[in-house]
Write a protein that holds these residues in place. Structure first.
Motif, PDB file in Angstrom:
ATOM      1  N   GLY A  13       0.807  -1.216   0.000  1.00  0.00           N
ATOM      2  CA  GLY A  13       0.000   0.000   0.000  1.00  0.00           C
ATOM      3  C   GLY A  13       0.840   1.266   0.000  1.00  0.00           C
ATOM      4  O   GLY A  13       1.826   1.372   0.730  1.00  0.00           O
ATOM      5  N   VAL A  14       0.439   2.236  -0.811  1.00  0.00           N
ATOM      6  CA  VAL A  14       1.122   3.534  -0.848  1.00  0.00           C
ATOM      7  C   VAL A  14       0.125   4.652  -0.560  1.00  0.00           C
ATOM      8  O   VAL A  14       0.246   5.757  -1.074  1.00  0.00           O
ATOM      9  CB  VAL A  14       1.829   3.758  -2.209  1.00  0.00           C
ATOM     10  CG1 VAL A  14       3.077   2.928  -2.321  1.00  0.00           C
ATOM     11  CG2 VAL A  14       0.885   3.476  -3.363  1.00  0.00           C
ATOM     12  N   ASP A  15      -0.864   4.350   0.283  1.00  0.00           N
ATOM     13  CA  ASP A  15      -1.839   5.368   0.665  1.00  0.00           C
ATOM     14  C   ASP A  15      -1.158   6.537   1.386  1.00  0.00           C
ATOM     15  O   ASP A  15      -1.712   7.639   1.427  1.00  0.00           O
ATOM     16  CB  ASP A  15      -2.892   4.772   1.613  1.00  0.00           C
ATOM     17  CG  ASP A  15      -3.599   3.564   1.009  1.00  0.00           C
ATOM     18  OD1 ASP A  15      -3.326   3.239  -0.152  1.00  0.00           O
ATOM     19  OD2 ASP A  15      -4.414   2.948   1.716  1.00  0.00           O
ATOM     20  N   ASN A  16       0.001   6.297   1.965  1.00  0.00           N
ATOM     21  CA  ASN A  16       0.710   7.324   2.726  1.00  0.00           C
ATOM     22  C   ASN A  16       1.696   8.117   1.874  1.00  0.00           C
ATOM     23  O   ASN A  16       2.536   8.851   2.410  1.00  0.00           O
ATOM     24  CB  ASN A  16       1.428   6.708   3.928  1.00  0.00           C
ATOM     25  CG  ASN A  16       2.347   5.567   3.553  1.00  0.00           C
ATOM     26  OD1 ASN A  16       2.095   4.841   2.580  1.00  0.00           O
ATOM     27  ND2 ASN A  16       3.423   5.379   4.305  1.00  0.00           N
ATOM     28  N   VAL A  17       1.610   7.988   0.559  1.00  0.00           N
ATOM     29  CA  VAL A  17       2.465   8.765  -0.343  1.00  0.00           C
ATOM     30  C   VAL A  17       1.584   9.546  -1.311  1.00  0.00           C
ATOM     31  O   VAL A  17       0.705   8.976  -1.956  1.00  0.00           O
ATOM     32  CB  VAL A  17       3.423   7.863  -1.142  1.00  0.00           C
ATOM     33  CG1 VAL A  17       4.318   8.703  -2.060  1.00  0.00           C
ATOM     34  CG2 VAL A  17       4.283   7.013  -0.213  1.00  0.00           C
ATOM     35  N   ASN A  18       1.814  10.833  -1.410  1.00  0.00           N
ATOM     36  CA  ASN A  18       1.091  11.671  -2.364  1.00  0.00           C
ATOM     37  C   ASN A  18       1.732  11.474  -3.738  1.00  0.00           C
ATOM     38  O   ASN A  18       2.669  12.178  -4.117  1.00  0.00           O
ATOM     39  CB  ASN A  18       1.147  13.137  -1.942  1.00  0.00           C
ATOM     40  CG  ASN A  18       0.239  14.019  -2.787  1.00  0.00           C
ATOM     41  OD1 ASN A  18       0.053  13.776  -3.979  1.00  0.00           O
ATOM     42  ND2 ASN A  18      -0.312  15.051  -2.181  1.00  0.00           N
ATOM     43  N   ILE A  19       1.217  10.491  -4.480  1.00  0.00           N
ATOM     44  CA  ILE A  19       1.843  10.126  -5.750  1.00  0.00           C
ATOM     45  C   ILE A  19       1.729  11.239  -6.791  1.00  0.00           C
ATOM     46  O   ILE A  19       2.711  11.527  -7.490  1.00  0.00           O
ATOM     47  CB  ILE A  19       1.282   8.796  -6.274  1.00  0.00           C
ATOM     48  CG1 ILE A  19       1.633   7.667  -5.294  1.00  0.00           C
ATOM     49  CG2 ILE A  19       1.835   8.465  -7.660  1.00  0.00           C
ATOM     50  CD1 ILE A  19       1.086   6.318  -5.682  1.00  0.00           C
TER      51      ILE A  19
END
Length: 527
Positions: free
Chosen positions: A76-82
Motif C-alpha cells: 500500500g502507498v496510501d501514505n504517499v502523495n503520488i
C-alpha cells in the motif's frame, strides 16, 4: 563519484541498511520523526525508504529538493502523495510481492477460523466451558470461493483454495479468460460472484471504483450464509452495512484484517457475533518483514546507482539489465524532444514517437518519457522523465507510440513528430556505434549532427557565399565554431545549418545573423 544518500524513516529490518551499503549507497536510519522534523532533514537525501508510519505529503516533497525516489516496503502507498511526487519528478516504488504469500496465508487462516468458529471456541474452552454442540462449523471442501481481485495475492489464495478442493470464481476486470483457465478458476461478473459464493475474499487495491465494493446493496445480493474475509484494504466494505448483515444473519460470518480507519480503536463491528478481526497482520511474519526490507533496498539502490526501475507506480519499469542498453536511446530521445521543443513556437496538440529497426525491439516507455522530458522543458525547468508524462497529460497533450518492424536506411531510428496548428513537424535520430546519439533529419531535411552544448540553428536560401558570411559574422562577435552541419532540400532551395558554438550566443549576434541575405529563421539552442 558521490554516493547516493538514503534515509530510512520507519523501523525496518536491519538487512535494508546492509543492502544499501553493499550496493554503494550511504544510509541513515532516523525513525519516529514528526513531519516538521522530517521536512528539516529530507533535503539532504536522494532516496527515502518508508513503511506505513511516514506520510509523504506535498509539503515534505517540496522540502525534499534532492529527492529522486521514495520506496515503500510493502504494497500500500496510501501514505504517499503520488501526484505530488510525479509533479516533482520523484519515482514512487512499492514491493508488491514481498508479503504476497504471507497475506494470502492470513486470508486462508481467517477463512478456516470463520468456518470452524475457532476464536469463539477457544475463548469458551479457556473459560472452563465445554460447549461442543455450540460450535457447529462448515467444511471448505466443495464450497465456492469468490475472489474479488485475482492478481498476485488473489492468485495465491486461489491456488491454496483449489488445493482444499474448493471451486473458485473471480471478479477482476483485468483478468483475461485465458489467464483464468491457466489458474483453474472461473471468471464471472460481480453480481454472479455475489450470488454464488459461499466465501468471499477481497484482494484488490482501494480506488474510486473499488471503494465500498461490498456496499449495502451488494451485500444484499450475496448468498444467504456467506462468509466474508478482507485482508486487502480498509474501505472496500461498508462496515456499518456489514454489521447489519451480520446481525440479521444474512452474512454468517466476517473476518477483517483491515479497517476504513486505522488504527481501529473503535468500530460498530466490535463485539458482533460471528465477527473476527486482527490488527492489520497480513504482512506480519518474520519472513515478510525481511523480504520487503531487502526488496525496497534493492530497488532504490538499483535506481540510484544503475538506473533500473522496478515496481514503480508513476513511471515505466526498467530493469538494471535494460538500463545500460536503453541509456543511449534515452539520451537521443531527450535530445530530439529538446530540439523539437525549442524550435516549435506553436502550441503542440499531439506527439507521435516512432521507433524502427533495433529500437523497435526495446522497451519504448522510457524512451517516451525521455522525449517528453526534453519537449516539456518549455513548460518547466524541473522536468524529468518521471514528471514529463504527468505534465503532458495535465496539458491535454496526446502521445502516440508506434513500432515499425521495418529497417530503413539506419539500423535503428527514432522519429518524433509534433502536430501543431501549422501542421506536422518531425525530427529523427539514430545511434552511431550503438552509443552515440546523432540527429539525421530535421523537418524533412537530411542533416547529420551531434546535439550538444550551445548551438545555432539557421534556415536560409541555399546560395553561394552564405557559409562565408556566417563565419565572418560569428568571428567578428568573437564566437568560435566547434562543428558545422549543413543540409538542404535541393540545390538552390531551402537549407538548414546547425553550428555548435563554444560559448553562449548573445541576442545582438542573433540579430546580425538575421540581417544576412537569404536568412529565414535563426534560433539559439541549448542542450
Amino acid at each position: 563519484m558521490t554516493k547516493p544518500k538514503i534515509l530510512i524513516s520507519d523501523k525496518m529490518d536491519p538487512r535494508a541498511a546492509e543492502v544499501f551499503r553493499e550496493r554503494g549507497c550511504e544510509v541513515d536510519e532516523i525513525t519516529g520523526k514528526t513531519p516538521e522534523e522530517l521536512m528539516a532533514i529530507i533535503g539532504d537525501y536522494d532516496g527515502l525508504a518508508i513503511r506505513s508510519s511516514t506520510t509523504v505529503t506535498e509539503e515534505i516533497l517540496a522540502a525534499a529538493t534532492n529527492l529522486k525516489v521514495v520506496g515503500r516496503a510493502g504494497i500500500g502507498v496510501d501514505n504517499v502523495n503520488i501526484p505530488a511526487a510525479s509533479a516533482r519528478g520523484v519515482v514512487v516504488m512499492n514491493t508488491p510481492f514481498g508479503n504476497s504469500i504471507t497475506t494470502a496465508e492470513h486470508a486462508i487462516a481467517l477463512m478456516f477460523a470463520l468456518a470452524r468458529q475457532l476464536p469463539e471456541a477457544d475463548t469458551s474452552t479457556q473459560a472452563g466451558k465445554w460447549e461442543k454442540n455450540r460450535f457447529m462449523g462448515v467444511e471448505l471442501t466443495g464450497k465456492t470461493l469468490g475472489l474479488i481481485g485475482a492478481g498476485n495475492i488473489g492468485g495465491i489464495v486461489a491456488s491454496r483454495a483449489l488445493g482444499l478442493k474448493m471451486k473458485v470464481v473471480a471478479f477482476d476486470p483485468f483478468l483475461t479468460p485465458e489467464r483464468a483457465v491457466e489458474m483453474g478458476i472461473e471468471k464471472v461478473d460481480l453480481d454472479g460472484l455475489l450470488s454464488r459464493a459461499d466465501f468471499i475474499t477481497l484482494h484488490t487495491p482501494l480506488t474510486d471504483d473499488t471503494r465500498n465494493i461490498l456496499s449495502k446493496e451488494n451485500l444484499a445480493k450475496t448468498k444467504k450464509g456467506v462468509r466474508i474475509i478482507n485482508c486487502a484494504r480498509g474501505g472496500l466494505i461498508d462496515e456499518a452495512a456489514l454489521k447489519e448483515a451480520l446481525d440479521s444473519g444474512h452474512v454468517a460470518g466476517a473476518a477483517l484484517d483491515v479497517f476504513a480507519k486505522e488504527p481501529a480503536k473503535e468500530s460498530p463491528l466490535f463485539g458482533t457475533p460471528n465477527f473476527i478481526c486482527t490488527p492489520h497482520l497480513g504482512a506480519s511474519t518474520n519472513e515478510a518483514q525481511v523480504n520487503v526490507a531487502i526488496q525496497v533496498a534493492e530497488q532504490l539502490s538499483d535506481y540510484l546507482v544503475n538506473g533500473g526501475v522496478t515496481n514503480a507506480l508513476n513511471m515505466p519499469s526498467l530493469s538494471a539489465e535494460e538500463a545500460p542498453k536503453l541509456k543511449p536511446y534515452m539520451a537521443l530521445a531527450e535530445n530530439l524532444g529538446t530540439l523539437l521543443g525549442q524550435l516549435n513556437a506553436q502550441e503542440i496538440e499531439s506527439i507521435a514517437i516512432e521507433v524502427e529497426g533495433a529500437a523497435a525491439e526495446l522497451n519504448i516507455k522510457p524512451i517516451t518519457g525521455a522525449v517528453l522530458a526534453g519537449l516539456m522543458r518549455r513548460y518547466s525547468d524541473t522536468v524529468n522523465m518521471v514528471n514529463a508524462p504527468y505534465l503532458a497529460k495535465e496539458r491535454g497533450l496526446n502521445v502516440a507510440e508506434v513500432r515499425h518492424e521495418r529497417e530503413g536506411d539506419y539500423h535503428t531510428l527514432l522519429r518524433v513528430t509534433a502536430k501543431t496548428s501549422e501542421g506536422e513537424k518531425s525530427v529523427a535520430g539514430t545511434l552511431f556505434a550503438n552509443k552515440a546519439p546523432r540527429l539525421v533529419e530535421i523537418f524533412g531535411i537530411k542533416v547529420e549532427a551531434d546535439l550538444a552544448g550551445h548551438m545555432l540553428y539557421i534556415v536560409n536560401e541555399d546560395a553561394p557565399g552564405f557559409i562565408g558570411s556566417i563565419g565572418s559574422t560569428l568571428g567578428e562577435a568573437g564566437l568560435n565554431i566547434g562543428t558545422f552541419h549543413l543540409g538542404r532540400r535541393n540545390a538552390g532551395g531551402e537549407a538548414v545549418l546547425l553550428l555548435s558554438i563554444d560559448s553562449p550566443i548573445e541576442e545582438a549576434v542573433l540579430w546580425n545573423v538575421c540581417k544576412l541575405p537569404g536568412v529565414k529563421t535563426v534560433k539559439a539552442l541549448n542542450f
